[in-house]
Write an enzyme that holds these catalytic residues in place. Structure first.
Site, PDB file in Angstrom:
ATOM      1  N   HIS A  72       0.590  -1.269  -0.147  1.00 51.81           N
ATOM      2  CA  HIS A  72       0.028  -0.070  -0.280  1.00 51.81           C
ATOM      3  C   HIS A  72       0.814   0.972   0.110  1.00 51.81           C
ATOM      4  O   HIS A  72       2.016   1.226   0.258  1.00 51.81           O
ATOM      5  CB  HIS A  72      -1.011   0.176   1.170  1.00 51.81           C
ATOM      6  CG  HIS A  72      -0.347   0.282   2.463  1.00 51.81           C
ATOM      7  ND1 HIS A  72       0.059   1.503   3.075  1.00 51.81           N
ATOM      8  CD2 HIS A  72       0.354  -0.667   3.645  1.00 51.81           C
ATOM      9  CE1 HIS A  72       0.556   1.516   4.341  1.00 51.81           C
ATOM     10  NE2 HIS A  72       0.742   0.158   4.529  1.00 51.81           N
ATOM     11  N   CYS A  73       0.287   2.456  -0.410  1.00 56.12           N
ATOM     12  CA  CYS A  73       0.885   3.618  -0.080  1.00 56.12           C
ATOM     13  C   CYS A  73      -0.013   4.351   0.689  1.00 56.12           C
ATOM     14  O   CYS A  73      -0.547   4.035   1.436  1.00 56.12           O
ATOM     15  CB  CYS A  73       1.128   4.259  -1.696  1.00 56.12           C
ATOM     16  SG  CYS A  73      -0.471   4.467  -2.684  1.00 56.12           S
ATOM     17  N   VAL A  74       0.231   5.979   0.433  1.00 53.04           N
ATOM     18  CA  VAL A  74      -0.567   6.673   1.450  1.00 53.04           C
ATOM     19  C   VAL A  74      -2.105   6.536   1.152  1.00 53.04           C
ATOM     20  O   VAL A  74      -2.697   6.679   2.475  1.00 53.04           O
ATOM     21  CB  VAL A  74      -0.081   8.196   1.109  1.00 53.04           C
ATOM     22  CG1 VAL A  74      -0.955   9.210   2.261  1.00 53.04           C
ATOM     23  CG2 VAL A  74       1.372   8.345   1.250  1.00 53.04           C
ATOM     24  N   THR A  75      -2.546   6.326   0.148  1.00 56.44           N
ATOM     25  CA  THR A  75      -4.001   6.458  -0.046  1.00 56.44           C
ATOM     26  C   THR A  75      -4.596   4.980  -0.656  1.00 56.44           C
ATOM     27  O   THR A  75      -5.669   4.869  -0.658  1.00 56.44           O
ATOM     28  CB  THR A  75      -4.483   7.752  -0.779  1.00 56.44           C
ATOM     29  OG1 THR A  75      -3.914   7.631  -2.093  1.00 56.44           O
ATOM     30  CG2 THR A  75      -4.023   8.847  -0.124  1.00 56.44           C
ATOM     31  N   ARG A  76      -3.804   4.136  -1.305  1.00 58.49           N
ATOM     32  CA  ARG A  76      -4.274   3.272  -2.041  1.00 58.49           C
ATOM     33  C   ARG A  76      -3.584   1.726  -1.776  1.00 58.49           C
ATOM     34  O   ARG A  76      -2.515   1.515  -1.390  1.00 58.49           O
ATOM     35  CB  ARG A  76      -3.693   3.507  -3.595  1.00 58.49           C
ATOM     36  CG  ARG A  76      -4.468   4.572  -4.240  1.00 58.49           C
ATOM     37  CD  ARG A  76      -3.880   5.004  -5.630  1.00 58.49           C
ATOM     38  NE  ARG A  76      -2.483   6.187  -5.111  1.00 58.49           N
ATOM     39  CZ  ARG A  76      -1.675   6.023  -6.128  1.00 58.49           C
ATOM     40  NH1 ARG A  76      -1.603   5.470  -7.243  1.00 58.49           N
ATOM     41  NH2 ARG A  76      -0.651   6.754  -5.892  1.00 58.49           N
TER      42      ARG A  76
END
Length: 472
Positions: A26-30
């Site tokens: 995952h990244c910051v929002t996804r």
């Protein structure tokens, strides 16, 4: 299991189950997933899931936009999927196996520049603040700057240049580090390589044209060969190509040197050969390549074709975001900035604003749908602040007609920006705060262009919503 156990199981089921999942991170929002078969994903049901704000596929990864809750959801997701948490590098490797050659090249650009974005954006804000206090001559008697009126602000203006110079003039250090890391070389060697490209012993790149015209370029004379003492401050193409060469050379030597020689000679050989090749071949060739690229965009966006060029860019930038190709413009922007200013970055920010306005129109058109109304508003605000994925993938592309409305507004705003010659000194936040990166003499015209990007998509999206296409 945690608070998102139910949602995690639902998402897992809608992507085809755990047997369809290869890797996830995952990244910051996804959520970023690598799937065996994306045709098994039930996209409509997934988009309507309670936490999901949108979905899209790019660079071999199926990405689900969640928002700030993604970290907690991810923990429950890996438990539900009965897999271990993968690192971003492991997920990239898995995704690369599903990508074509062109996708890998574009993905490479993204991987090089993404780690640099925080400092580039910070640098844009710093230069924007310096613009306000040092270049905006509207104070006092109407022709003075704040620095001329206040000595303390003049000191601050000077101090901030320490940060601005470190970020932009010495950007090749960051580019070589990121490039060498991406291609599997030793990162500290990449950093040293970058320093050699901007060494104080070299003539500043900004004075190269003058020195070339007057025949005063300094050089090293080794008898059998001469090497020009010319730096590559603020230039990314020489740094990228030099970084790629260094990483490939290091990997080659690692295969062919014995273990003893690797320890003693490898770092020296890699550095020495790469620096020589960079000064003699890579630097001069890539400088000319950068000049040609800049010339092409200058012709398209400042010459007789500027209206056509601006329409083309305004209409195509958002679709290019879908493919990931938009990352290539960052290198072009930085090349143009090194030559006095970029006309591309202002249009990128206008495109982001237009996507936000189209999304917020959906909120007004669907006032009775609480989830869609909330999603539209939050994604619009995100786009106005420079992050367009929630608006594009969560709202505009879902209905399509707001996406077209955004393209219309982006194109018209780009035409005005181009016709009035708007240039940016740096790259900043790609939304409403973008005016801080614009050269102060163009602020009024750019605010008008931003107004066009804000208003036209709202009107266009509303009108398109009344047509047969929207109902279909």
């Amino acid at each position: 299991m945690g608070k998102y156990e139910k949602e995690a199981k639902e998402i897992l089921d809608l992507i085809g189950g755990k047997n369809n999942l290869i890797s996830t991170t995952h990244c910051v929002t996804r959520l970023r997933l690598v799937l065996k078969d994306e045709s098994l994903v039930k996209k409509v049901e997934l988009e309507n899931s309670s936490l999901v704000k949108g979905v899209f596929s790019t660079s071999g990864q199926f990405q689900i936009i969640i928002g700030n809750q993604v970290k907690d959801l991810y923990k429950d997701f890996v438990i539900a999927a009965e897999i271990s948490e993968a690192t971003k590098e492991e997920t990239k490797v898995a995704a690369n196996e599903k990508m074509g050659r062109l996708q890998k090249i574009v993905g490479g650009f993204a991987e090089i520049f993404t780690p640099l974005l925080p400092v580039i954006i910070a640098g844009g804000l710093i230069l924007g603040f310096r613009n306000i206090i040092g270049d905006l001559a509207i104070f006092g008697d109407g022709s003075q700057t704040l620095t001329s009126l206040n000595p303390k602000l003049a000191e601050l203006h000077s101090f901030l240049w320490i940060l601005g110079e470190a970020i932009f003039h010495f950007l090749p250090v960051g580019v070589t580090w990121s490039t060498v890391k991406k291609y599997g070389g030793t990162e500290i060697l990449g950093i040293v390589l970058g320093i050699t490209l901007v060494s104080p012993q070299l003539m500043n790149a900004y004075g190269y044209a003058t020195a070339q015209a007057t025949g005063t370029i300094p050089f090293w004379d080794f008898g059998f060969i001469t090497i020009e003492k010319v730096g590559y401050q603020a230039q990314v193409i020489p740094a990228m190509l030099a970084g790629i060469f260094m990483a490939k050379l290091e990997l080659f030597l690692r295969k062919h040197l014995s273990e003893i020689l690797k320890m003693i000679l490898l770092p020296f050989l890699v550095l020495f050969i790469t620096v020589i090749v960079s000064y003699l071949v890579i630097g001069p060739v890539s400088r000319e390549l950068g000049n040609y690229i800049a010339a092409i965009f200058n012709i398209l966006l400042t010459g007789p074709f500027r209206v056509f060029g601006s329409i083309l860019f305004g209409m195509l930038y958002a679709p290019l975001v879908i493919t990931g190709v938009h990352h290539t413009f960052l290198a072009v922007d930085l090349q143009l900035i090194a030559q006095g200013g970029t006309m591309i970055w202002p249009m990128i920010a206008l495109s982001n604003i237009a996507q936000g306005s189209a999304a917020v129109t959906i909120m007004f058109l669907n006032r009775k749908d609480e989830k869609l109304k909330s999603l539209s508003l939050s994604s619009a605000i995100s786009a106005w602040l420079g992050v367009t994925e929630p608006a594009m993938f969560g709202v505009n592309l879902r209905f399509m007609y707001p996406f077209y409305g955004a393209l219309i507004g982006s194109a018209l705003a780009a035409i005005y920006s181009t016709l009035t010659g708007v240039l940016a000194n740096s790259i900043g936040i790609g939304g409403l705060p973008a005016f801080l990166a614009i050269q102060p003499k163009f602020w009024i015209n750019y605010i008008i262009a931003m107004s066009i990007a804000f208003i036209v998509p709202i009107v266009a999206t509303y009108l398109l919503s009344k047509g047969k296409f929207a109902k279909k």
